[in-house]
Design a protein around this motif. Sequence first.
Motif, PDB file in Angstrom:
ATOM      1  N   LEU A 112      48.850 158.679  56.210  1.00 26.29           N
ATOM      2  CA  LEU A 112      49.458 157.289  56.202  1.00 26.29           C
ATOM      3  C   LEU A 112      49.606 156.503  54.868  1.00 26.29           C
ATOM      4  CD1 LEU A 112      50.251 156.330  59.063  1.00 26.29           C
ATOM      5  CD2 LEU A 112      48.161 155.120  59.238  1.00 26.29           C
ATOM      6  N   GLU A 113      48.710 156.499  54.100  1.00 23.88           N
ATOM      7  CA  GLU A 113      48.845 155.759  52.906  1.00 23.88           C
ATOM      8  C   GLU A 113      50.098 156.128  52.107  1.00 23.88           C
ATOM      9  OE1 GLU A 113      44.566 156.445  52.110  1.00 23.88           O
ATOM     10  OE2 GLU A 113      44.604 154.495  51.218  1.00 23.88           O
ATOM     11  N   ARG A 114      50.405 157.558  52.157  1.00 25.54           N
ATOM     12  CA  ARG A 114      51.599 158.093  51.287  1.00 25.54           C
ATOM     13  C   ARG A 114      52.919 157.523  51.763  1.00 25.54           C
ATOM     14  NH1 ARG A 114      55.306 158.539  49.341  1.00 25.54           N
ATOM     15  NH2 ARG A 114      56.409 160.305  48.374  1.00 25.54           N
ATOM     16  N   PHE A 115      52.868 156.935  53.201  1.00 26.83           N
ATOM     17  CA  PHE A 115      54.158 156.643  53.468  1.00 26.83           C
ATOM     18  C   PHE A 115      54.288 154.921  53.910  1.00 26.83           C
ATOM     19  CE2 PHE A 115      53.893 161.223  54.630  1.00 26.83           C
ATOM     20  CZ  PHE A 115      54.845 161.546  53.663  1.00 26.83           C
ATOM     21  N   PHE A 116      53.233 154.349  53.739  1.00 29.45           N
ATOM     22  CA  PHE A 116      53.114 152.797  54.003  1.00 29.45           C
ATOM     23  C   PHE A 116      52.306 152.109  52.926  1.00 29.45           C
ATOM     24  CE2 PHE A 116      53.849 154.812  58.329  1.00 29.45           C
ATOM     25  CZ  PHE A 116      54.792 154.116  58.796  1.00 29.45           C
ATOM     26  N   ALA A 117      52.720 151.137  52.552  1.00 28.95           N
ATOM     27  CA  ALA A 117      52.302 150.181  51.465  1.00 28.95           C
ATOM     28  C   ALA A 117      51.250 149.357  51.973  1.00 28.95           C
ATOM     29  CB  ALA A 117      53.352 149.459  50.948  1.00 28.95           C
ATOM     30  N   PRO A 118      50.201 148.776  51.284  1.00 28.48           N
ATOM     31  CA  PRO A 118      49.299 147.981  51.758  1.00 28.48           C
ATOM     32  C   PRO A 118      50.096 146.803  52.318  1.00 28.48           C
ATOM     33  CG  PRO A 118      48.674 148.575  49.538  1.00 28.48           C
ATOM     34  CD  PRO A 118      50.088 149.227  49.961  1.00 28.48           C
ATOM     35  N   GLU A 119      49.471 146.199  53.662  1.00 30.31           N
ATOM     36  CA  GLU A 119      49.968 145.336  54.389  1.00 30.31           C
ATOM     37  C   GLU A 119      51.182 145.443  55.141  1.00 30.31           C
ATOM     38  OE1 GLU A 119      48.683 141.608  53.978  1.00 30.31           O
ATOM     39  OE2 GLU A 119      47.047 142.059  52.539  1.00 30.31           O
ATOM     40  N   GLU A 120      51.622 146.803  55.009  1.00 32.92           N
ATOM     41  CA  GLU A 120      53.124 146.959  55.820  1.00 32.92           C
ATOM     42  C   GLU A 120      53.329 147.119  57.306  1.00 32.92           C
ATOM     43  OE1 GLU A 120      54.962 150.138  54.101  1.00 32.92           O
ATOM     44  OE2 GLU A 120      56.989 149.545  54.469  1.00 32.92           O
ATOM     45  N   VAL A 121      51.960 147.318  57.816  1.00 35.59           N
ATOM     46  CA  VAL A 121      52.115 147.451  59.017  1.00 35.59           C
ATOM     47  C   VAL A 121      51.176 146.255  59.747  1.00 35.59           C
ATOM     48  CG1 VAL A 121      50.551 148.890  60.748  1.00 35.59           C
ATOM     49  CG2 VAL A 121      51.572 149.981  58.961  1.00 35.59           C
ATOM     50  N   GLY A 122      51.786 145.850  60.844  1.00 35.16           N
ATOM     51  CA  GLY A 122      51.354 144.784  61.469  1.00 35.16           C
ATOM     52  C   GLY A 122      50.286 145.098  62.666  1.00 35.16           C
ATOM     53  N   ALA A 123      50.453 145.982  63.481  1.00 32.44           N
ATOM     54  CA  ALA A 123      49.776 146.381  64.627  1.00 32.44           C
ATOM     55  C   ALA A 123      49.614 148.000  64.718  1.00 32.44           C
ATOM     56  CB  ALA A 123      50.051 145.590  65.720  1.00 32.44           C
ATOM     57  N   ILE A 124      48.729 148.430  65.444  1.00 32.17           N
ATOM     58  CA  ILE A 124      48.594 149.879  65.682  1.00 32.17           C
ATOM     59  C   ILE A 124      48.241 150.179  67.010  1.00 32.17           C
ATOM     60  CG2 ILE A 124      47.241 152.084  65.055  1.00 32.17           C
ATOM     61  CD1 ILE A 124      46.856 151.084  62.412  1.00 32.17           C
ATOM     62  N   TRP A 125      48.905 150.862  67.905  1.00 32.19           N
ATOM     63  CA  TRP A 125      48.378 151.706  69.261  1.00 32.19           C
ATOM     64  C   TRP A 125      48.212 153.095  68.642  1.00 32.19           C
ATOM     65  CZ3 TRP A 125      48.218 149.860  74.097  1.00 32.19           C
ATOM     66  CH2 TRP A 125      48.932 148.415  74.270  1.00 32.19           C
ATOM     67  N   ILE A 126      47.057 153.446  69.510  1.00 29.10           N
ATOM     68  CA  ILE A 126      46.463 154.617  69.545  1.00 29.10           C
ATOM     69  C   ILE A 126      46.440 155.209  70.924  1.00 29.10           C
ATOM     70  CG2 ILE A 126      44.594 156.376  68.724  1.00 29.10           C
ATOM     71  CD1 ILE A 126      43.628 154.326  66.772  1.00 29.10           C
ATOM     72  N   THR A 127      47.301 156.115  71.315  1.00 26.57           N
ATOM     73  CA  THR A 127      47.522 156.311  72.581  1.00 26.57           C
ATOM     74  C   THR A 127      47.022 157.876  73.161  1.00 26.57           C
ATOM     75  OG1 THR A 127      49.540 157.155  72.246  1.00 26.57           O
ATOM     76  CG2 THR A 127      49.530 154.847  72.859  1.00 26.57           C
ATOM     77  N   PHE A 128      45.889 157.927  73.786  1.00 24.39           N
ATOM     78  CA  PHE A 128      45.486 159.108  74.572  1.00 24.39           C
ATOM     79  C   PHE A 128      45.392 160.316  73.382  1.00 24.39           C
ATOM     80  CE2 PHE A 128      47.154 156.967  77.851  1.00 24.39           C
ATOM     81  CZ  PHE A 128      46.022 156.982  78.829  1.00 24.39           C
TER      82      PHE A 128
END
Length: 229
Positions: A114-130
Amino acid sequence: MAGGKGKLEKFAELGQMPHVFQNFDYKQPQLLGANGPVELKGKWNELVFKNGKPIVLELACGRGEYSVSLGQQFPENNYIGIDIKGNRMYTGAMHALELGLTNVAFLRTRIELLERFFAPEEVGAIWITFPDPHLKKGAEKNRLTAPKFIELYRNVAKHAAIVHHKTDDPILHEWSAETCAQLGLPILERNDDIYKNGRPEGPLGIKTYYEGLNISGSNTAMYLQFALH
Ligand SMILES: C[S@@+](CC[C@H](N)C(=O)[O-])C[C@H]1O[C@@H](n2cnc3c(N)ncnc32)[C@H](O)[C@@H]1O
């Protein structure tokens, strides 16, 4: 429609889709889009969605039911479904295309990167589904709510980001809540049986392929919402 297509045909189509980005090399990770290699870390909004809306990830998205349904329900957000399995992702990617959704994309990679493809603070929320419950003794560390994964999420998410965790497995549900407590992460909502009062409205009512399989035998789903800070 997707029916009848073989894996290779699906993979070839997936590689041509404008909203699908794939990494095939875990030692030297690099994203490949329909137009060739692309660097999206810190640039998802600029280069993919072309707006400044909050980015919401669906981890272990499988066929991407949440990314597609949430994308339809909440045009004010951008959604990225993430999974390692291309043939599952193909279903969601096709669906988003058919619906003409411009706020839904897919990233095929291991969540560990994940850290390879997203910068710090780039993501606003996360769903983890099943997610896979990893019930074997000693396998808890592989759960997507294990401390090492939480640390990853904290490294790419905004300070106020929250995680939505939905599972049909009571052991994973309880363990995830305990892990939050151990890490001092505030639990904002906990629901041990989302179907107790009928099918919930809104995001919780979205049913995924794996939920339908009822592998745990619980005949329901459980929901945990927690903050990352
Ligand atoms: C039980 S399935 C759930 C799929 C979907 N969310 C659903 O409810 O139908 C778990 C998914 O997690 C994906 N997965 C497991 N570990 C992963 C990892 N480390 N990185 C990326 N995907 C992973 C698998 O490929 C699989 O599609």
